[in-house]
Scaffold this motif. Structure first.
Motif, PDB file in Angstrom:
ATOM      1  N   THR A  60     -46.128 -75.733  33.931  1.00  0.00           N
ATOM      2  CA  THR A  60     -46.798 -74.828  33.010  1.00  0.00           C
ATOM      3  C   THR A  60     -45.726 -74.116  32.188  1.00  0.00           C
ATOM      4  O   THR A  60     -44.532 -74.326  32.398  1.00  0.00           O
ATOM      5  N   THR A  69     -46.548 -79.311  39.443  1.00  0.00           N
ATOM      6  CA  THR A  69     -47.354 -78.833  38.320  1.00  0.00           C
ATOM      7  C   THR A  69     -46.431 -78.112  37.344  1.00  0.00           C
ATOM      8  O   THR A  69     -45.625 -77.273  37.759  1.00  0.00           O
ATOM      9  N   VAL A 114     -44.645 -70.462  29.513  1.00  0.00           N
ATOM     10  CA  VAL A 114     -44.938 -69.111  29.045  1.00  0.00           C
ATOM     11  C   VAL A 114     -43.881 -68.719  28.007  1.00  0.00           C
ATOM     12  O   VAL A 114     -42.717 -69.107  28.118  1.00  0.00           O
ATOM     13  N   ARG A 116     -49.990 -67.847  37.888  1.00  0.00           N
ATOM     14  CA  ARG A 116     -51.421 -67.585  38.101  1.00  0.00           C
ATOM     15  C   ARG A 116     -52.312 -68.502  37.266  1.00  0.00           C
ATOM     16  O   ARG A 116     -53.470 -68.734  37.622  1.00  0.00           O
ATOM     17  N   ARG A 117     -51.780 -69.019  36.182  1.00  0.00           N
ATOM     18  CA  ARG A 117     -52.566 -69.937  35.354  1.00  0.00           C
ATOM     19  C   ARG A 117     -52.911 -71.215  36.106  1.00  0.00           C
ATOM     20  O   ARG A 117     -53.910 -71.872  35.788  1.00  0.00           O
ATOM     21  N   VAL A 118     -52.084 -71.580  37.089  1.00  0.00           N
ATOM     22  CA  VAL A 118     -52.268 -72.889  37.731  1.00  0.00           C
ATOM     23  C   VAL A 118     -52.613 -72.800  39.208  1.00  0.00           C
ATOM     24  O   VAL A 118     -53.125 -73.772  39.775  1.00  0.00           O
ATOM     25  N   THR A 119     -52.322 -71.670  39.870  1.00  0.00           N
ATOM     26  CA  THR A 119     -52.612 -71.589  41.299  1.00  0.00           C
ATOM     27  C   THR A 119     -52.605 -70.137  41.770  1.00  0.00           C
ATOM     28  O   THR A 119     -51.919 -69.279  41.189  1.00  0.00           O
ATOM     29  N   CYS A 128     -43.789 -62.232  33.407  1.00  0.00           N
ATOM     30  CA  CYS A 128     -44.153 -63.459  32.685  1.00  0.00           C
ATOM     31  C   CYS A 128     -44.232 -64.644  33.641  1.00  0.00           C
ATOM     32  O   CYS A 128     -45.148 -65.482  33.547  1.00  0.00           O
ATOM     33  N   ALA A 135     -47.436 -64.411  35.700  1.00  0.00           N
ATOM     34  CA  ALA A 135     -48.609 -64.743  34.889  1.00  0.00           C
ATOM     35  C   ALA A 135     -48.716 -66.250  34.679  1.00  0.00           C
ATOM     36  O   ALA A 135     -49.816 -66.824  34.721  1.00  0.00           O
ATOM     37  N   ALA A 136     -47.575 -66.891  34.471  1.00  0.00           N
ATOM     38  CA  ALA A 136     -47.581 -68.342  34.281  1.00  0.00           C
ATOM     39  C   ALA A 136     -48.037 -69.057  35.548  1.00  0.00           C
ATOM     40  O   ALA A 136     -48.817 -70.021  35.494  1.00  0.00           O
ATOM     41  N   THR A 161     -44.447 -75.474  41.520  1.00  0.00           N
ATOM     42  CA  THR A 161     -44.825 -75.033  40.176  1.00  0.00           C
ATOM     43  C   THR A 161     -43.550 -74.871  39.353  1.00  0.00           C
ATOM     44  O   THR A 161     -42.633 -74.145  39.756  1.00  0.00           O
ATOM     45  N   VAL A 168     -42.137 -73.523  35.868  1.00  0.00           N
ATOM     46  CA  VAL A 168     -42.479 -72.653  34.744  1.00  0.00           C
ATOM     47  C   VAL A 168     -41.411 -72.806  33.664  1.00  0.00           C
ATOM     48  O   VAL A 168     -40.242 -72.477  33.874  1.00  0.00           O
TER      49      VAL A 168
END
Length: 357
Positions: A66, A64, A68, A94-97, A88, A91-92, A33, A35
Motif C-alpha cells: 500500500t 500486501t 501513503v 489500517r487501509r489494508v488490515t 502516516c 494510517a496506511a 505489509t 508501505v
C-alpha cells in the motif's frame, strides 16, 4: 514466526535491495505489509511505485503493498517529526488490515526506534548492504548504470519510450530501426535497446491471407475492417511494447503504438470510434513527414493520395491529446540524426530525479 511484519520505504525507485528486504520479511512473518511513502517533492508518482512493488511481489502471497503521501520532514532527532511520520504509516496500514504490527523489518539504523513506536521487534536485514550493494540514491544518480538492479516492472515504468509513426511509406520502419541500431552501438546497457515492430502490418497480411483462402483473387479493397480488429491490434501492440520494455535498455524504440492504431481506426471506420484503446503512459512521438519521401506500393498500402491527410490527422490527434511530438523532415540521415538528438534530450530529463525530502 511473527504475525505481522511491516516494511517501510520510499522505494524511489524500488530496487533489488528493497525486494530482498520484503522477501526476507515474508520468511519471518505470517503476513507482510509494505508501505510506500512518497512526498510531493519526488518525481516518481506514488501510484507508480506502488504498482511496481505489487507487480514484483505478486507471487509473494503473504505480501500486501500500500502507499501513503507523507510530506513531514526527515529528522530522526525530533519526536514530533517521528509522530508525524508514524501517523502516516499507521494510517496506511489500517487501509489494508487491522492486525497489529509485531515486527518491523528494515536495513536502517533507525529500525530499533521505529519498532518501538509500534511496540514491535526490529528485525534487521543486511544493514551493510552486502547482499545487494545498491541504494535508491545510487539509482537516481545514474539510472543506466543501475538498470539491472531494477526489477522488470520498474524497468518498464522508467523506460523512455520513443514511438515513430506516420502515414504509409514515410519511413517509420526504416527510421525506427536505424535509430535503435545507433543506440545499440553505444554498448553497455544500451546494447539491449529494444525495437518493437508494427503489429498492424502483420495483422493486415494475415487478414488478407485468410480471405484469399476463400477467394484467391481477393485484394486489399475487399477487406472489411471492424472495431474488433482495431481493438485486437491495439491490445497486441501494447502487449509487445510492454514485454520489450521489461527486457531492454532505458530507452525503447517503437515502430507505431496503440495510439497510432486509434488514428488508423479513424481512417478505416470514420471518426474515432473508440475500439482501439491507447494506454495512458508517457512517450515521445516522432512523426515522419510524407514530403520528400517517394511512395512505394508493397501490395497492402492504400495509396499516395492519402498520405498528406494522414500526416495532418496524426498532427492533430497528437496535439489534441497533449502528446509530445517532433516532426522529422529532410533526408533519411537528417531524420535519424534529429531523432537521436531528441532521444538524448528526453533521456536527460527522464533520468534526472528530484531530491527526496
Amino acid at each position: 514466526m511473527y504475525r505481522h511484519a511491516l516494511v517501510i520505504g520510499k522505494f524511489y525507485p524500488p530496487h533489488a535491495g528493497h525486494h530482498h528486504l520484503v522477501r526476507s520479511a515474508a520468511e519471518v512473518a505470517e503476513r507482510v505489509t509494505v508501505v510506500v511513502m512518497a512526498s510531493a517533492a519526488e518525481s516518481i508518482p506514488l501510484a507508480d511505485r506502488v504498482s511496481w512493488m505489487r507487480d514484483t511481489h505478486a507471487v509473494d502471497e503473504t505480501v500486501t503493498v500500500t502507499g501513503v503521501v507523507c510530506d513531514a520532514p526527515m529528522d530522526l532527532d525530533s519526536q514530533p517529526v517521528w509522530a508525524a511520520q508514524v501517523a502516516c504509516m499507521r494510517a496506511a496500514v489500517r487501509r489494508v488490515t487491522a492486525v497489529p504490527v509485531d515486527a518491523v523489518v528494515s536495513s536502517e539504523k533507525y529500525g530499533d526506534e521505529l519498532a518501538q513506536w509500534f511496540s514491535a521487534t526490529h528485525v534487521s536485514v543486511d544493514p551493510a548492504r552486502v547482499t545487494h550493494p545498491v541504494s535508491g540514491t545510487d539509482c537516481r544518480a545514474d539510472l543506466p548504470a543501475r538498470w539491472d538492479d531494477l526489477a522488470a516492472p520498474a524497468r518498464a515504468g522508467l523506460t523512455t519510450r520513443i514511438v515513430v509513426l506516420g502515414a504509409e511509406s514515410t519511413g517509420t520502419t526504416t527510421v525506427s530501426r536505424a535509430l535503435a541500431e545507433r543506440l545499440r552501438g553505444r554498448g553497455g546497457v544500451w546494447a539491449r535497446t529494444g525495437w518493437v515492430s508494427e503489429y498492424g502490418r502483420q495483422a493486415t497480411v494475415d487478414k488478407l491471407d485468410h480471405l484469399r483462402r476463400e477467394r484467391p483473387d481477393a485484394s486489399m479493397d475487399d477487406l472489411v475492417w471492424t472495431g474488433d480488429d482495431f481493438a485486437h491490434i491495439a491490445a497486441e501492440q501494447t502487449r509487445l511494447e510492454e514485454a520489450a520494455a521489461r527486457a531492454g535498455s532505458p530507452v525503447l524504440i517503437c515502430d507505431t503504438d496503440a495510439f497510432a492504431t486509434t488514428v488508423w481506426e479513424r481512417r478505416y471506420l470514420g471518426e474515432f470510434a473508440g475500439h482501439a484503446v491507447a494506454p495512458e503512459r508517457r512517450a515521445l512521438y516522432l512523426l515522419t513527414d510524407h514530403d520528400g519521401v517517394p511512395f512505394v506500393q508493397d501490395g497492402i498500402r492504400d495509396g499516395e493520395h492519402l498520405r498528406a491527410d494522414m500526416t495532418r490527422w496524426f498532427e492533430d490527434a497528437l496535439t489534441a491529446t497533449d502528446r509530445s511530438w517532433v516532426l522529422l523532415t529532410g533526408t533519411l540521415d537528417e531524420r535519424v540524426q534529429l531523432a537521436e538528438r531528441v532521444v538524448d534530450q528526453v533521456l536527460r530529463v527522464n533520468t534526472t530525479f528530484a531530491d527526496p525530502l
